[in-house]
Design an enzyme around this catalytic site. Structure first.
Site, mmCIF file in Angstrom:
data_model
loop_
_atom_site.group_PDB
_atom_site.id
_atom_site.type_symbol
_atom_site.label_atom_id
_atom_site.label_comp_id
_atom_site.label_asym_id
_atom_site.label_seq_id
_atom_site.Cartn_x
_atom_site.Cartn_y
_atom_site.Cartn_z
ATOM 1 N N GLU A 159 0.613 -1.722 0.055
ATOM 2 C CA GLU A 159 0.078 -0.306 -0.129
ATOM 3 C C GLU A 159 0.992 1.272 -0.472
ATOM 4 O OE1 GLU A 159 -3.060 -0.441 2.922
ATOM 5 O OE2 GLU A 159 -3.678 -1.996 2.146
ATOM 6 N N GLU A 185 -5.963 -10.233 -1.681
ATOM 7 C CA GLU A 185 -7.038 -10.259 -0.111
ATOM 8 C C GLU A 185 -8.281 -9.877 -0.622
ATOM 9 O OE1 GLU A 185 -5.573 -7.349 2.344
ATOM 10 O OE2 GLU A 185 -3.862 -7.753 1.586
HETATM 11 O O1 9MR Z 1 -8.078 -8.108 8.042
HETATM 12 C C1 9MR Z 1 -6.902 -7.320 9.102
HETATM 13 C C2 9MR Z 1 -7.949 -7.174 10.270
HETATM 14 O O2 9MR Z 1 -7.718 -8.370 11.000
HETATM 15 C C3 9MR Z 1 -6.235 -5.947 10.615
HETATM 16 O O3 9MR Z 1 -7.336 -5.613 12.165
HETATM 17 C C4 9MR Z 1 -6.625 -4.597 9.984
HETATM 18 C C5 9MR Z 1 -5.362 -4.024 10.616
HETATM 19 O O4 9MR Z 1 -4.494 -2.758 9.745
HETATM 20 O O5 9MR Z 1 -5.543 -5.094 9.171
HETATM 21 C C6 9MR Z 1 -6.001 -6.276 7.790
HETATM 22 O O6 9MR Z 1 -5.865 -6.376 6.643
HETATM 23 C C7 9MR Z 1 -5.135 -5.811 5.473
HETATM 24 C C8 9MR Z 1 -4.507 -5.494 4.825
HETATM 25 O O7 9MR Z 1 -3.135 -6.453 6.410
HETATM 26 C C9 9MR Z 1 -3.624 -4.773 4.327
HETATM 27 N N1 9MR Z 1 -5.022 -4.423 3.260
HETATM 28 C C10 9MR Z 1 -6.549 -4.462 4.146
HETATM 29 C C11 9MR Z 1 -6.339 -4.951 4.887
HETATM 30 C C12 9MR Z 1 -8.188 -5.059 5.731
HETATM 31 O O8 9MR Z 1 -7.513 -4.092 5.941
#
Ligand code: 9MR
Length: 374
Positions: A159, A264
């Site tokens: 990101e 994802e």
């Molecule tokens: O799914 C993840 C969630 O449990 C966490 O709280 C969050 C915190 O940053 O991150 C989520 O995963 C993310 C991923 O690492 C990067 N792309 C976006 C995802 C959804 O937010």
């Protein structure tokens, strides 16, 4: 069972195309593993949380082993978990997911080395460029070398782009300058020569942001540094999945000779109270706003189940069409109940974005994807 019956009903009603050829109407698949069905095409992955990795959820555990050939730790390999002090690391859970992958023949995609979010507590608020540089180098080198040859791949940078394709003004850009992405890949390649290295981001199928991602890949390649693939996260909404952008992106990244992955994947069925599509976790909607929109607390109407199945079917047709370039499809979660989308962008909603429901049962969307391989 309810879902299977529903699916059979829609098959018999002639509503699902690929899902129900006349010979299979109303029959459950003989081999019901998605990973197995797609093994000659691409890996099928899921995101694992603590309970999964510690095998505390036996139903999920069965599903993971049966269905998936790849897995990404949803949170436990992020810097805030791994890197707890300047010279302190906590590898406990990361070592466990590696062992889980080895035991179950599941390829682990480690997520993620360099990300502006979920940074270690000690680094937050540090303004000195030298300190950020020291953290950056130590983190990549220590973590990537520990897991070289043990994990299949790394999301090296996650990101790094804004929606218009420019670079996000992150702590890394501010302190290390725009060359930090190439540098991250250079350090990762040195520390983990036997690991695949990827750039990962959301919305990079959209033309402007895609252009930024293409630039990143080209810069890494021009520097003579290795990048094996690009991960398009794939957090989309029912009825607005951007198929055309997705196909153009597969082709554009493919032309640069890198693999394309959907890393994802989930399709939200709930109203989106935010402007535009974002997976930026800092974007939150007000829970009490009139837009809260939580219409399916008591269950998902059949019409929505069917629309979801159709979106997934169309997506997987596209992925199969480009299987020479697409190497992995990872769902962001195992079942609807564990999806981050129950709490984003509004906390406490009931979403249904995945292929398995809250009772660990395959949904019509599962069958619409599975049956493309029959
Ligand atoms: O799914 C993840 C969630 O449990 C966490 O709280 C969050 C915190 O940053 O991150 C989520 O995963 C993310 C991923 O690492 C990067 N792309 C976006 C995802 C959804 O937010």
């Amino acid at each position: 069972m309810i879902n299977k019956r529903f699916f059979e009903a829609v098959c018999l009603a002639g509503l699902l195309g690929a899902g129900c050829s006349s010979s299979q109407k109303a029959t459950a698949p003989k081999v019901s593993s998605l990973g197995e069905a797609y093994k000659k095409d691409f890996l099928i992955g899921t995101a694992l949380n603590n309970a999964h990795i510690l095998e505390r959820d036996s139903l999920a555990n069965q599903l993971i082993k049966q269905q998936f050939t790849a897995a990404t730790p949803e949170n436990i390999m992020k810097a805030e978990v791994l890197h707890t002090g300047w010279e302190k690391y906590n590898f406990e859970m990361a070592d466990k997911i590696v062992a889980y992958g080895q035991k179950n023949n599941i390829k682990i995609n480690a997520h993620t080395l360099i990300w502006h979010s979920q940074l270690p507590f000690f680094i937050r608020g540090i303004k000195s460029a030298d300190s950020i540089k020291a953290y950056f180098e130590n983190h990549i080198t220590t973590v990537a070398s520990r897991y070289d040859g043990k994990v299949y791949s790394w999301d090296v940078v996650n990101e790094a782009l804004n929606e218009d394709g420019t670079m996000r003004n992150s702590v890394f850009l501010k302190n290390l300058g725009p060359g930090y992405i190439v540098e991250a890949f250079r350090l990762a390649q040195k520390a983990a020569p036997n690991t695949q290295l990827y750039y990962n981001d959301y919305n990079i199928e959209a033309p402007k942001k895609r252009a930024g991602a293409l630039e990143i890949v080209k810069k890494i390649q021009a520097a003579g540094v290795k990048i094996d693939g690009v991960g398009i996260q794939g957090h989309w909404h029912l009825g607005t999945v951007p198929y055309k952008d997705i196909e153009e992106s597969i082709e554009a990244f493919g032309k640069l000779g890198v693999q394309v992955m959907f890393t994802e994947l989930d399709i939200s069925v709930l109203p989106n109270p935010l402007r535009g599509n974002t997976a930026d976790v800092s974007a939150r909607a007000d829970e009490n706003s009139a837009n809260r929109g939580n219409p399916y607390v008591k269950g998902l109407p059949d019409s929505i189940q069917l629309a979801l199945a159709k979106d997934y079917e169309k997506l997987f047709r596209l992925f199969l069409k480009h299987k020479d370039k697409v190497t992995r499809i990872t769902f962001w979660g195992v079942t609807d109940g564990g999806s981050w989308l129950n709490d984003f962008p509004v906390r406490g909603r009931t979403n249904y974005p995945l292929l398995f429901d809250r009772k660990y049962q395959p949904k019509p969307a599962f069958y619409s994807v599975y049956n493309l391989k029959k």
